[in-house]
Design a protein around this motif. Structure first.
Motif, PDB file in Angstrom:
ATOM      1  N   TYR A  34       0.839  -1.199   0.000  1.00 37.09           N
ATOM      2  CA  TYR A  34       0.000   0.000   0.000  1.00 37.09           C
ATOM      3  C   TYR A  34       0.874   1.249   0.000  1.00 37.09           C
ATOM      4  O   TYR A  34       0.609   2.199  -0.744  1.00 37.09           O
ATOM      5  CB  TYR A  34      -0.932   0.005   1.218  1.00 37.09           C
ATOM      6  CG  TYR A  34      -1.790   1.240   1.290  1.00 37.09           C
ATOM      7  CD1 TYR A  34      -2.921   1.368   0.495  1.00 37.09           C
ATOM      8  CD2 TYR A  34      -1.461   2.294   2.139  1.00 37.09           C
ATOM      9  CE1 TYR A  34      -3.708   2.503   0.551  1.00 37.09           C
ATOM     10  CE2 TYR A  34      -2.240   3.433   2.202  1.00 37.09           C
ATOM     11  CZ  TYR A  34      -3.372   3.530   1.407  1.00 37.09           C
ATOM     12  OH  TYR A  34      -4.127   4.657   1.451  1.00 37.09           O
ATOM     13  N   ILE A  35       1.924   1.243   0.803  1.00 37.78           N
ATOM     14  CA  ILE A  35       2.837   2.395   0.846  1.00 37.78           C
ATOM     15  C   ILE A  35       3.549   2.547  -0.484  1.00 37.78           C
ATOM     16  O   ILE A  35       3.659   3.651  -1.019  1.00 37.78           O
ATOM     17  CB  ILE A  35       3.831   2.256   2.016  1.00 37.78           C
ATOM     18  CG1 ILE A  35       3.067   2.381   3.338  1.00 37.78           C
ATOM     19  CG2 ILE A  35       4.940   3.295   1.926  1.00 37.78           C
ATOM     20  CD1 ILE A  35       3.863   2.021   4.562  1.00 37.78           C
ATOM     21  N   ASP A  36       4.027   1.430  -1.065  1.00 35.99           N
ATOM     22  CA  ASP A  36       4.679   1.484  -2.369  1.00 35.99           C
ATOM     23  C   ASP A  36       3.726   2.037  -3.420  1.00 35.99           C
ATOM     24  O   ASP A  36       4.113   2.851  -4.255  1.00 35.99           O
ATOM     25  CB  ASP A  36       5.157   0.094  -2.788  1.00 35.99           C
ATOM     26  CG  ASP A  36       6.302  -0.423  -1.932  1.00 35.99           C
ATOM     27  OD1 ASP A  36       6.923   0.382  -1.204  1.00 35.99           O
ATOM     28  OD2 ASP A  36       6.566  -1.639  -1.982  1.00 35.99           O
ATOM     29  N   ASP A  37       2.474   1.565  -3.406  1.00 35.90           N
ATOM     30  CA  ASP A  37       1.479   2.051  -4.369  1.00 35.90           C
ATOM     31  C   ASP A  37       1.218   3.539  -4.193  1.00 35.90           C
ATOM     32  O   ASP A  37       1.052   4.268  -5.173  1.00 35.90           O
ATOM     33  CB  ASP A  37       0.177   1.267  -4.235  1.00 35.90           C
ATOM     34  CG  ASP A  37       0.286  -0.159  -4.777  1.00 35.90           C
ATOM     35  OD1 ASP A  37       1.251  -0.453  -5.508  1.00 35.90           O
ATOM     36  OD2 ASP A  37      -0.595  -0.971  -4.450  1.00 35.90           O
ATOM     37  N   SER A  38       1.191   4.012  -2.957  1.00 33.61           N
ATOM     38  CA  SER A  38       0.986   5.445  -2.698  1.00 33.61           C
ATOM     39  C   SER A  38       2.134   6.270  -3.266  1.00 33.61           C
ATOM     40  O   SER A  38       1.914   7.341  -3.831  1.00 33.61           O
ATOM     41  CB  SER A  38       0.863   5.707  -1.200  1.00 33.61           C
ATOM     42  OG  SER A  38      -0.258   5.065  -0.680  1.00 33.61           O
ATOM     43  N   PHE A  64      -2.615  -0.113  -7.731  1.00 38.99           N
ATOM     44  CA  PHE A  64      -2.856  -1.312  -6.935  1.00 38.99           C
ATOM     45  C   PHE A  64      -1.842  -2.360  -7.345  1.00 38.99           C
ATOM     46  O   PHE A  64      -1.811  -2.789  -8.502  1.00 38.99           O
ATOM     47  CB  PHE A  64      -4.279  -1.834  -7.140  1.00 38.99           C
ATOM     48  CG  PHE A  64      -4.598  -3.058  -6.322  1.00 38.99           C
ATOM     49  CD1 PHE A  64      -4.742  -2.962  -4.951  1.00 38.99           C
ATOM     50  CD2 PHE A  64      -4.736  -4.291  -6.924  1.00 38.99           C
ATOM     51  CE1 PHE A  64      -5.023  -4.080  -4.193  1.00 38.99           C
ATOM     52  CE2 PHE A  64      -5.017  -5.406  -6.175  1.00 38.99           C
ATOM     53  CZ  PHE A  64      -5.165  -5.307  -4.804  1.00 38.99           C
ATOM     54  N   LYS A  65      -0.979  -2.741  -6.405  1.00 45.54           N
ATOM     55  CA  LYS A  65       0.068  -3.737  -6.620  1.00 45.54           C
ATOM     56  C   LYS A  65       0.923  -3.402  -7.844  1.00 45.54           C
ATOM     57  O   LYS A  65       1.232  -4.260  -8.664  1.00 45.54           O
ATOM     58  CB  LYS A  65      -0.533  -5.131  -6.740  1.00 45.54           C
ATOM     59  CG  LYS A  65      -1.138  -5.622  -5.438  1.00 45.54           C
ATOM     60  CD  LYS A  65      -1.530  -7.073  -5.517  1.00 45.54           C
ATOM     61  CE  LYS A  65      -2.045  -7.530  -4.163  1.00 45.54           C
ATOM     62  NZ  LYS A  65      -2.293  -8.959  -4.116  1.00 45.54           N
ATOM     63  N   GLY A  66       1.271  -2.135  -7.983  1.00 49.30           N
ATOM     64  CA  GLY A  66       2.149  -1.693  -9.055  1.00 49.30           C
ATOM     65  C   GLY A  66       1.468  -1.401 -10.379  1.00 49.30           C
ATOM     66  O   GLY A  66       2.090  -0.892 -11.302  1.00 49.30           O
ATOM     67  N   THR A  67       0.189  -1.711 -10.490  1.00 48.51           N
ATOM     68  CA  THR A  67      -0.548  -1.431 -11.720  1.00 48.51           C
ATOM     69  C   THR A  67      -1.239  -0.080 -11.570  1.00 48.51           C
ATOM     70  O   THR A  67      -2.040   0.114 -10.661  1.00 48.51           O
ATOM     71  CB  THR A  67      -1.598  -2.528 -12.004  1.00 48.51           C
ATOM     72  OG1 THR A  67      -0.916  -3.769 -12.173  1.00 48.51           O
ATOM     73  CG2 THR A  67      -2.386  -2.208 -13.267  1.00 48.51           C
ATOM     74  N   VAL A  68      -0.898   0.829 -12.459  1.00 48.37           N
ATOM     75  CA  VAL A  68      -1.441   2.185 -12.430  1.00 48.37           C
ATOM     76  C   VAL A  68      -2.673   2.242 -13.316  1.00 48.37           C
ATOM     77  O   VAL A  68      -2.654   1.778 -14.454  1.00 48.37           O
ATOM     78  CB  VAL A  68      -0.391   3.205 -12.926  1.00 48.37           C
ATOM     79  CG1 VAL A  68      -0.990   4.595 -13.045  1.00 48.37           C
ATOM     80  CG2 VAL A  68       0.810   3.217 -12.000  1.00 48.37           C
TER      81      VAL A  68
END
Length: 103
Positions: A34-38, A64-68
């Motif tokens: 979640y932090i990485d996605d943010s 979400f999980k690296g998918t923009v």
């Protein structure tokens, strides 16, 4: 001594359950994800705002999980392509789903 083992086992089970709760599932990301996605979302938004062609456009960004996922409305097909290109250039982006529509 027996009660110490029971308490220790209980604490160990609580620890295992709490760690499992932090893991990700197919529909839900872990705290780290979640932090990485943010961070990815923020970087993509900043790049779009810094682009002279796109900064005034109404483009929404979610990750979400690296998918923009890009959505919103723009004036030309070139703006749609440019937004996709910018999103793909950001570190950490795995894929881009472009749902931007023409006005």
């Amino acid at each position: 001594m027996k009660s110490f083992k029971v308490v220790s086992a209980f604490i160990l089970m609580l620890l295992i359950v709490s760690l499992a709760a932090c893991g990700s599932t197919y529909n839900q990301s872990s705290t780290g994800e979640y932090i990485d996605d943010s961070v990815i979302t923020t970087k993509v938004k900043a790049e779009i705002l810094n682009d002279p062609e796109l900064k005034i456009m109404e483009i929404n960004v979610e990750t979400f999980k690296g998918t923009v996922q890009l959505s919103g409305f723009v004036g030309t097909q070139a703006h749609i392509s440019r937004a996709t290109q910018i999103a793909r250039s950001v570190d950490g982006v795995v894929a881009v789903k472009n749902d931007i529509r023409l006005k």
